[in-house]
Design a protein around this motif. Sequence first.
Motif, PDB file in Angstrom:
ATOM      1  N   ASP A 157      21.857  21.946  20.565  1.00  0.00           N
ATOM      2  CA  ASP A 157      20.523  21.402  20.812  1.00  0.00           C
ATOM      3  C   ASP A 157      20.694  19.993  21.355  1.00  0.00           C
ATOM      4  O   ASP A 157      21.460  19.202  20.797  1.00  0.00           O
ATOM      5  N   GLY A 158      20.008  19.686  22.424  1.00  0.00           N
ATOM      6  CA  GLY A 158      20.081  18.345  22.992  1.00  0.00           C
ATOM      7  C   GLY A 158      21.354  18.149  23.793  1.00  0.00           C
ATOM      8  O   GLY A 158      21.855  19.059  24.430  1.00  0.00           O
ATOM      9  N   PHE A 159      21.880  16.922  23.723  1.00  0.00           N
ATOM     10  CA  PHE A 159      23.022  16.570  24.555  1.00  0.00           C
ATOM     11  C   PHE A 159      24.350  16.655  23.822  1.00  0.00           C
ATOM     12  O   PHE A 159      25.382  16.357  24.378  1.00  0.00           O
ATOM     13  N   GLY A 160      24.355  17.008  22.580  1.00  0.00           N
ATOM     14  CA  GLY A 160      25.583  17.043  21.793  1.00  0.00           C
ATOM     15  C   GLY A 160      26.508  18.169  22.206  1.00  0.00           C
ATOM     16  O   GLY A 160      26.135  19.108  22.888  1.00  0.00           O
ATOM     17  N   LYS A 161      27.761  18.061  21.778  1.00  0.00           N
ATOM     18  CA  LYS A 161      28.753  19.090  22.046  1.00  0.00           C
ATOM     19  C   LYS A 161      29.378  19.474  20.714  1.00  0.00           C
ATOM     20  O   LYS A 161      29.815  18.593  19.967  1.00  0.00           O
ATOM     21  N   PRO A 162      29.406  20.753  20.376  1.00  0.00           N
ATOM     22  CA  PRO A 162      30.006  21.110  19.098  1.00  0.00           C
ATOM     23  C   PRO A 162      31.513  20.901  19.127  1.00  0.00           C
ATOM     24  O   PRO A 162      32.141  21.094  20.149  1.00  0.00           O
ATOM     25  N   ALA A 163      32.071  20.460  18.014  1.00  0.00           N
ATOM     26  CA  ALA A 163      33.511  20.274  17.916  1.00  0.00           C
ATOM     27  C   ALA A 163      34.080  21.432  17.117  1.00  0.00           C
ATOM     28  O   ALA A 163      33.655  21.693  16.005  1.00  0.00           O
ATOM     29  N   VAL A 164      35.013  22.150  17.718  1.00  0.00           N
ATOM     30  CA  VAL A 164      35.670  23.252  17.025  1.00  0.00           C
ATOM     31  C   VAL A 164      37.159  22.953  17.038  1.00  0.00           C
ATOM     32  O   VAL A 164      37.736  22.688  18.087  1.00  0.00           O
ATOM     33  N   TYR A 165      37.766  22.979  15.899  1.00  0.00           N
ATOM     34  CA  TYR A 165      39.167  22.629  15.780  1.00  0.00           C
ATOM     35  C   TYR A 165      40.026  23.886  15.794  1.00  0.00           C
ATOM     36  O   TYR A 165      39.635  24.941  15.292  1.00  0.00           O
ATOM     37  N   GLY A 166      41.217  23.740  16.385  1.00  0.00           N
ATOM     38  CA  GLY A 166      42.109  24.875  16.566  1.00  0.00           C
ATOM     39  C   GLY A 166      42.464  25.621  15.313  1.00  0.00           C
ATOM     40  O   GLY A 166      42.684  26.827  15.338  1.00  0.00           O
ATOM     41  N   ASP A 167      42.502  24.925  14.187  1.00  0.00           N
ATOM     42  CA  ASP A 167      42.909  25.598  12.954  1.00  0.00           C
ATOM     43  C   ASP A 167      41.822  26.499  12.368  1.00  0.00           C
ATOM     44  O   ASP A 167      42.095  27.284  11.464  1.00  0.00           O
ATOM     45  N   ILE A 168      40.580  26.413  12.859  1.00  0.00           N
ATOM     46  CA  ILE A 168      39.532  27.292  12.336  1.00  0.00           C
ATOM     47  C   ILE A 168      38.996  28.267  13.383  1.00  0.00           C
ATOM     48  O   ILE A 168      38.143  29.090  13.068  1.00  0.00           O
ATOM     49  N   VAL A 169      39.499  28.197  14.631  1.00  0.00           N
ATOM     50  CA  VAL A 169      38.989  29.086  15.683  1.00  0.00           C
ATOM     51  C   VAL A 169      39.227  30.544  15.312  1.00  0.00           C
ATOM     52  O   VAL A 169      38.320  31.379  15.437  1.00  0.00           O
ATOM     53  N   ALA A 170      40.425  30.862  14.854  1.00  0.00           N
ATOM     54  CA  ALA A 170      40.741  32.263  14.539  1.00  0.00           C
ATOM     55  C   ALA A 170      39.802  32.820  13.466  1.00  0.00           C
ATOM     56  O   ALA A 170      39.300  33.943  13.595  1.00  0.00           O
ATOM     57  N   SER A 171      39.533  32.036  12.421  1.00  0.00           N
ATOM     58  CA  SER A 171      38.652  32.544  11.365  1.00  0.00           C
ATOM     59  C   SER A 171      37.213  32.678  11.862  1.00  0.00           C
ATOM     60  O   SER A 171      36.488  33.582  11.433  1.00  0.00           O
ATOM     61  N   MET A 172      36.796  31.787  12.766  1.00  0.00           N
ATOM     62  CA  MET A 172      35.438  31.892  13.305  1.00  0.00           C
ATOM     63  C   MET A 172      35.295  33.094  14.238  1.00  0.00           C
ATOM     64  O   MET A 172      34.254  33.749  14.248  1.00  0.00           O
ATOM     65  N   VAL A 173      36.340  33.418  14.988  1.00  0.00           N
ATOM     66  CA  VAL A 173      36.310  34.615  15.841  1.00  0.00           C
ATOM     67  C   VAL A 173      36.254  35.858  14.969  1.00  0.00           C
ATOM     68  O   VAL A 173      35.522  36.808  15.271  1.00  0.00           O
ATOM     69  N   GLU A 174      37.002  35.862  13.867  1.00  0.00           N
ATOM     70  CA  GLU A 174      36.961  36.991  12.938  1.00  0.00           C
ATOM     71  C   GLU A 174      35.576  37.182  12.342  1.00  0.00           C
ATOM     72  O   GLU A 174      35.159  38.295  12.034  1.00  0.00           O
ATOM     73  N   ARG A 175      34.829  36.097  12.188  1.00  0.00           N
ATOM     74  CA  ARG A 175      33.474  36.178  11.638  1.00  0.00           C
ATOM     75  C   ARG A 175      32.443  36.600  12.680  1.00  0.00           C
ATOM     76  O   ARG A 175      31.271  36.751  12.353  1.00  0.00           O
ATOM     77  N   GLY A 176      32.882  36.725  13.926  1.00  0.00           N
ATOM     78  CA  GLY A 176      31.977  37.235  14.950  1.00  0.00           C
ATOM     79  C   GLY A 176      31.498  36.236  15.980  1.00  0.00           C
ATOM     80  O   GLY A 176      30.707  36.579  16.856  1.00  0.00           O
ATOM     81  N   TYR A 177      31.956  34.987  15.893  1.00  0.00           N
ATOM     82  CA  TYR A 177      31.553  34.007  16.906  1.00  0.00           C
ATOM     83  C   TYR A 177      32.287  34.301  18.218  1.00  0.00           C
ATOM     84  O   TYR A 177      33.495  34.528  18.199  1.00  0.00           O
ATOM     85  N   PRO A 178      31.574  34.272  19.337  1.00  0.00           N
ATOM     86  CA  PRO A 178      32.257  34.494  20.628  1.00  0.00           C
ATOM     87  C   PRO A 178      33.187  33.326  20.955  1.00  0.00           C
ATOM     88  O   PRO A 178      32.818  32.156  20.784  1.00  0.00           O
ATOM     89  N   LEU A 179      34.379  33.642  21.443  1.00  0.00           N
ATOM     90  CA  LEU A 179      35.385  32.629  21.735  1.00  0.00           C
ATOM     91  C   LEU A 179      34.907  31.643  22.801  1.00  0.00           C
ATOM     92  O   LEU A 179      35.172  30.448  22.702  1.00  0.00           O
ATOM     93  N   GLU A 180      34.162  32.126  23.793  1.00  0.00           N
ATOM     94  CA  GLU A 180      33.695  31.232  24.859  1.00  0.00           C
ATOM     95  C   GLU A 180      32.664  30.218  24.362  1.00  0.00           C
ATOM     96  O   GLU A 180      32.449  29.197  25.002  1.00  0.00           O
ATOM     97  N   GLN A 181      32.036  30.472  23.212  1.00  0.00           N
ATOM     98  CA  GLN A 181      31.141  29.471  22.621  1.00  0.00           C
ATOM     99  C   GLN A 181      31.919  28.457  21.786  1.00  0.00           C
ATOM    100  O   GLN A 181      31.519  27.314  21.660  1.00  0.00           O
ATOM    101  N   LEU A 182      33.027  28.887  21.231  1.00  0.00           N
ATOM    102  CA  LEU A 182      33.826  27.996  20.392  1.00  0.00           C
ATOM    103  C   LEU A 182      34.664  27.024  21.216  1.00  0.00           C
ATOM    104  O   LEU A 182      34.881  25.889  20.809  1.00  0.00           O
ATOM    105  N   ILE A 183      35.144  27.495  22.362  1.00  0.00           N
ATOM    106  CA  ILE A 183      35.972  26.659  23.233  1.00  0.00           C
ATOM    107  C   ILE A 183      35.313  26.629  24.604  1.00  0.00           C
ATOM    108  O   ILE A 183      35.364  27.618  25.334  1.00  0.00           O
ATOM    109  N   PRO A 184      34.680  25.529  24.975  1.00  0.00           N
ATOM    110  CA  PRO A 184      34.062  25.437  26.302  1.00  0.00           C
ATOM    111  C   PRO A 184      35.107  25.607  27.411  1.00  0.00           C
ATOM    112  O   PRO A 184      36.283  25.315  27.210  1.00  0.00           O
ATOM    113  N   GLN A 185      34.666  26.079  28.582  1.00  0.00           N
ATOM    114  CA  GLN A 185      35.579  26.403  29.678  1.00  0.00           C
ATOM    115  C   GLN A 185      36.448  25.209  30.092  1.00  0.00           C
ATOM    116  O   GLN A 185      37.642  25.361  30.312  1.00  0.00           O
TER     117      GLN A 185
END
Length: 165
Positions: free
Chosen positions: A6-34
Amino acid sequence: EDGKVDGFGKPAVYGDIVASMVERGYPLEQLIPQGDWERYISNILEAKIGGMRKASVADIDAATKALNKIDLAGEAKREIGLDPAMALPDRMQQAADDLKEAVGESYKAFRYKLDPTSQTPMPSLLKPKAPPAAVKVVEEEATDGTPGKMVVMSPLRLKGTAAPR
């Protein structure tokens, strides 16, 4: 909470939690911007192969060989902690393939700059040359269908301009 910004912010996703977030169903392209993904795979490639600021022909050959063997997208997935069998989104996979191809082309150009005599001409330059056509045939083909006399019109004059001196 829903993974959207929302707004101008950018979410910060750290490498050590990406795998667990993908397992929970979050799309990888939302977790790591292009853009972040492209910087990430570029850093991995440089760490695995190294830089080529000052290199010899043998160094370039070794780097090209290493580049051909590396699975850049697979290396990035391993670094993040993702399942190596997981399919990446098309844009992410394409970015990895494009980077690998661009680096390979730059190695070829750099190698040629260091040793131009080792390269063979492109296949189109190796074709046998056709004998030149006779001058009379060329002149006939050039004038075929054109009138015998050339018509030249007077130069155009625009309204309100002074006549040439």
